[in-house]
Design a protein around this motif. Structure first.
Motif, PDB file in Angstrom:
ATOM      1  N   LEU A  72       0.834  -1.190   0.000  1.00 14.96           N
ATOM      2  CA  LEU A  72       0.000   0.000   0.000  1.00 14.96           C
ATOM      3  C   LEU A  72       0.872   1.243   0.000  1.00 14.96           C
ATOM      4  N   THR A  73       0.318   2.287  -0.577  1.00 13.03           N
ATOM      5  CA  THR A  73       0.973   3.587  -0.591  1.00 13.03           C
ATOM      6  C   THR A  73       0.036   4.592   0.038  1.00 13.03           C
ATOM      7  N   ALA A  74       0.558   5.359   0.974  1.00 10.77           N
ATOM      8  CA  ALA A  74      -0.209   6.410   1.637  1.00 10.77           C
ATOM      9  C   ALA A  74       0.605   7.690   1.614  1.00 10.77           C
ATOM     10  N   VAL A  75      -0.072   8.814   1.785  1.00 15.22           N
ATOM     11  CA  VAL A  75       0.611  10.100   1.806  1.00 15.22           C
ATOM     12  C   VAL A  75       1.669  10.123   2.904  1.00 15.22           C
ATOM     13  N   ASP A  76       1.354   9.535   4.056  1.00  7.62           N
ATOM     14  CA  ASP A  76       2.300   9.506   5.161  1.00  7.62           C
ATOM     15  C   ASP A  76       1.925   8.375   6.102  1.00  7.62           C
ATOM     16  N   LEU A  77       2.896   7.911   6.883  1.00 11.12           N
ATOM     17  CA  LEU A  77       2.657   6.953   7.957  1.00 11.12           C
ATOM     18  C   LEU A  77       3.047   7.667   9.248  1.00 11.12           C
ATOM     19  N   PRO A  78       2.063   8.314   9.920  1.00 12.39           N
ATOM     20  CA  PRO A  78       2.386   9.141  11.086  1.00 12.39           C
ATOM     21  C   PRO A  78       3.127   8.362  12.167  1.00 12.39           C
ATOM     22  N   GLN A  79       3.877   9.097  12.986  1.00 10.84           N
ATOM     23  CA  GLN A  79       4.702   8.447  14.005  1.00 10.84           C
ATOM     24  C   GLN A  79       3.887   7.591  14.959  1.00 10.84           C
ATOM     25  N   HIS A  80       2.693   8.051  15.357  1.00 12.71           N
ATOM     26  CA  HIS A  80       1.916   7.246  16.310  1.00 12.71           C
ATOM     27  C   HIS A  80       1.449   5.941  15.686  1.00 12.71           C
ATOM     28  N   ILE A  81       1.226   5.931  14.353  1.00 15.82           N
ATOM     29  CA  ILE A  81       0.874   4.681  13.664  1.00 15.82           C
ATOM     30  C   ILE A  81       2.097   3.773  13.590  1.00 15.82           C
ATOM     31  N   GLN A  82       3.263   4.342  13.247  1.00 18.61           N
ATOM     32  CA  GLN A  82       4.485   3.536  13.207  1.00 18.61           C
ATOM     33  C   GLN A  82       4.773   2.902  14.560  1.00 18.61           C
ATOM     34  N   THR A  83       4.616   3.697  15.617  1.00 17.62           N
ATOM     35  CA  THR A  83       4.854   3.184  16.965  1.00 17.62           C
ATOM     36  C   THR A  83       3.932   2.017  17.276  1.00 17.62           C
ATOM     37  N   LYS A  84       2.665   2.159  16.871  1.00 18.67           N
ATOM     38  CA  LYS A  84       1.673   1.124  17.158  1.00 18.67           C
ATOM     39  C   LYS A  84       1.943  -0.161  16.384  1.00 18.67           C
ATOM     40  N   ILE A  85       2.203  -0.061  15.088  1.00 15.69           N
ATOM     41  CA  ILE A  85       2.289  -1.281  14.277  1.00 15.69           C
ATOM     42  C   ILE A  85       3.671  -1.934  14.315  1.00 15.69           C
ATOM     43  N   PHE A  86       4.712  -1.159  14.581  1.00 11.44           N
ATOM     44  CA  PHE A  86       6.068  -1.732  14.603  1.00 11.44           C
ATOM     45  C   PHE A  86       6.595  -1.981  16.012  1.00 11.44           C
ATOM     46  N   GLY A  87       5.858  -1.576  17.041  1.00 12.54           N
ATOM     47  CA  GLY A  87       6.299  -1.824  18.405  1.00 12.54           C
ATOM     48  C   GLY A  87       7.438  -0.943  18.853  1.00 12.54           C
ATOM     49  N   HIS A  88       7.562   0.251  18.253  1.00 12.11           N
ATOM     50  CA  HIS A  88       8.629   1.176  18.636  1.00 12.11           C
ATOM     51  C   HIS A  88       8.341   1.792  20.007  1.00 12.11           C
ATOM     52  N   ASP A  89       9.389   2.332  20.627  1.00 11.98           N
ATOM     53  CA  ASP A  89       9.260   3.083  21.875  1.00 11.98           C
ATOM     54  C   ASP A  89       9.251   4.572  21.565  1.00 11.98           C
ATOM     55  N   GLN A  90       8.512   5.329  22.378  1.00 15.02           N
ATOM     56  CA  GLN A  90       8.441   6.773  22.183  1.00 15.02           C
ATOM     57  C   GLN A  90       8.766   7.490  23.482  1.00 15.02           C
ATOM     58  N   SER A  91       9.642   8.482  23.394  1.00 16.16           N
ATOM     59  CA  SER A  91       9.996   9.326  24.531  1.00 16.16           C
ATOM     60  C   SER A  91       9.677  10.758  24.157  1.00 16.16           C
ATOM     61  N   GLY A  92       8.599  11.294  24.722  1.00 11.86           N
ATOM     62  CA  GLY A  92       8.137  12.604  24.287  1.00 11.86           C
ATOM     63  C   GLY A  92       7.705  12.517  22.842  1.00 11.86           C
ATOM     64  N   ASP A  93       8.307  13.323  21.979  1.00 14.19           N
ATOM     65  CA  ASP A  93       7.998  13.292  20.560  1.00 14.19           C
ATOM     66  C   ASP A  93       8.996  12.472  19.748  1.00 14.19           C
ATOM     67  N   VAL A  94       9.977  11.865  20.411  1.00 11.16           N
ATOM     68  CA  VAL A  94      11.010  11.100  19.714  1.00 11.16           C
ATOM     69  C   VAL A  94      10.649   9.621  19.719  1.00 11.16           C
ATOM     70  N   VAL A  95      10.695   9.017  18.528  1.00 15.38           N
ATOM     71  CA  VAL A  95      10.415   7.592  18.386  1.00 15.38           C
ATOM     72  C   VAL A  95      11.722   6.847  18.181  1.00 15.38           C
ATOM     73  N   PHE A  96      11.935   5.785  18.973  1.00 14.01           N
ATOM     74  CA  PHE A  96      13.133   4.971  18.872  1.00 14.01           C
ATOM     75  C   PHE A  96      12.792   3.609  18.272  1.00 14.01           C
ATOM     76  N   SER A  97      13.546   3.231  17.254  1.00 14.78           N
ATOM     77  CA  SER A  97      13.423   1.896  16.670  1.00 14.78           C
ATOM     78  C   SER A  97      14.544   1.034  17.230  1.00 14.78           C
ATOM     79  N   ASN A  98      14.183  -0.162  17.687  1.00 16.09           N
ATOM     80  CA  ASN A  98      15.138  -1.030  18.356  1.00 16.09           C
ATOM     81  C   ASN A  98      15.152  -2.390  17.684  1.00 16.09           C
ATOM     82  N   VAL A  99      16.294  -3.055  17.749  1.00 15.51           N
ATOM     83  CA  VAL A  99      16.426  -4.374  17.136  1.00 15.51           C
ATOM     84  C   VAL A  99      15.452  -5.379  17.747  1.00 15.51           C
ATOM     85  N   ALA A 100      15.022  -5.150  18.983  1.00 10.67           N
ATOM     86  CA  ALA A 100      14.110  -6.076  19.653  1.00 10.67           C
ATOM     87  C   ALA A 100      12.637  -5.771  19.381  1.00 10.67           C
TER      88      ALA A 100
END
Length: 198
Positions: A72-100
């Motif tokens: 699928l192609t979308a205009v954007d994948l907002p950070q809160h969606i990325q955090t939700k679907i990829f299991g990322h951690d968020q600190s304030g407005d910063v999203v961290f992607s981790n190997v785990a």
């Protein structure tokens, strides 16, 4: 809708819903959330075909469904969606992607228009997203937006074997279809209750 050939066009209303349980006894999803800016989607079921030969000829053909590739192609994948679907951690407005990080399984919904009125609605029921590429390029005279592409691999539900729900309707509204994931006869009956046309 009557059983006749329809002209289908357009695409809108991407929705995702996180799958929290799928076993022989139950299926559970979180509430669907809209992903604005639908550009395009491609759904490609992978099937294996085997021809059985007997009596000096082709006796029959056996088909089996593998996984289902979705792009699928979308205009954007907002950070809160990325955090939700990829299991990322968020600190304030910063999203961290981790190997785990572990991506969530999810359902994907969308709709197309039918010429003459109504919509063709879809739910793809159990998919896992792949991490997205990061691609940006400099503005060169004209400014062009840079869409986000997401690849997912879908499989049938363990609960009942369903992998897709689809409905052509002039009566069912988008709000009703995307209120909950339609994954079995009970949820299909609920969504087809009396509704006014959009």
């Amino acid at each position: 809708m009557e059983n006749k050939t329809k002209l289908v066009h357009g695409l809108s209303d991407f929705h995702i819903a996180i799958l929290t349980e799928d076993d022989k006894t139950a299926v559970e999803y979180e509430s669907p959330e809209e992903l604005e800016g639908a550009v395009d989607v491609s759904v490609n079921p992978n099937t294996e075909t085997n021809t059985k030969y007997a009596d000096n000829g082709a006796f029959g053909v056996l088909n089996s469904l593998g996984d289902i590739d979705v792009d699928l192609t979308a205009v954007d994948l907002p950070q809160h969606i990325q955090t939700k679907i990829f299991g990322h951690d968020q600190s304030g407005d910063v999203v961290f992607s981790n190997v785990a990080d572990e991506a969530s399984e999810l359902a994907l919904g969308f709709k197309a228009q039918i010429q003459g009125g109504g919509h063709r609605f879809y739910w793809l029921l159990k998919g896992k997203p792949e991490l997205t590429n990061i691609e940006h390029s400099t503005d060169e005279g004209t400014v062009e937006s840079q869409d986000t592409q997401l690849t997912l691999r879908f499989t049938p539900l363990r609960h009942n074997g369903n992998w897709k729900a689809q409905l052509d309707s002039k009566e069912v509204t988008s709000a009703k279809w995307f209120e909950n994931v339609v994954y079995d006869e009970e949820t299909a009956t609920a969504v087809q209750g009396t509704e006014t046309t959009e």
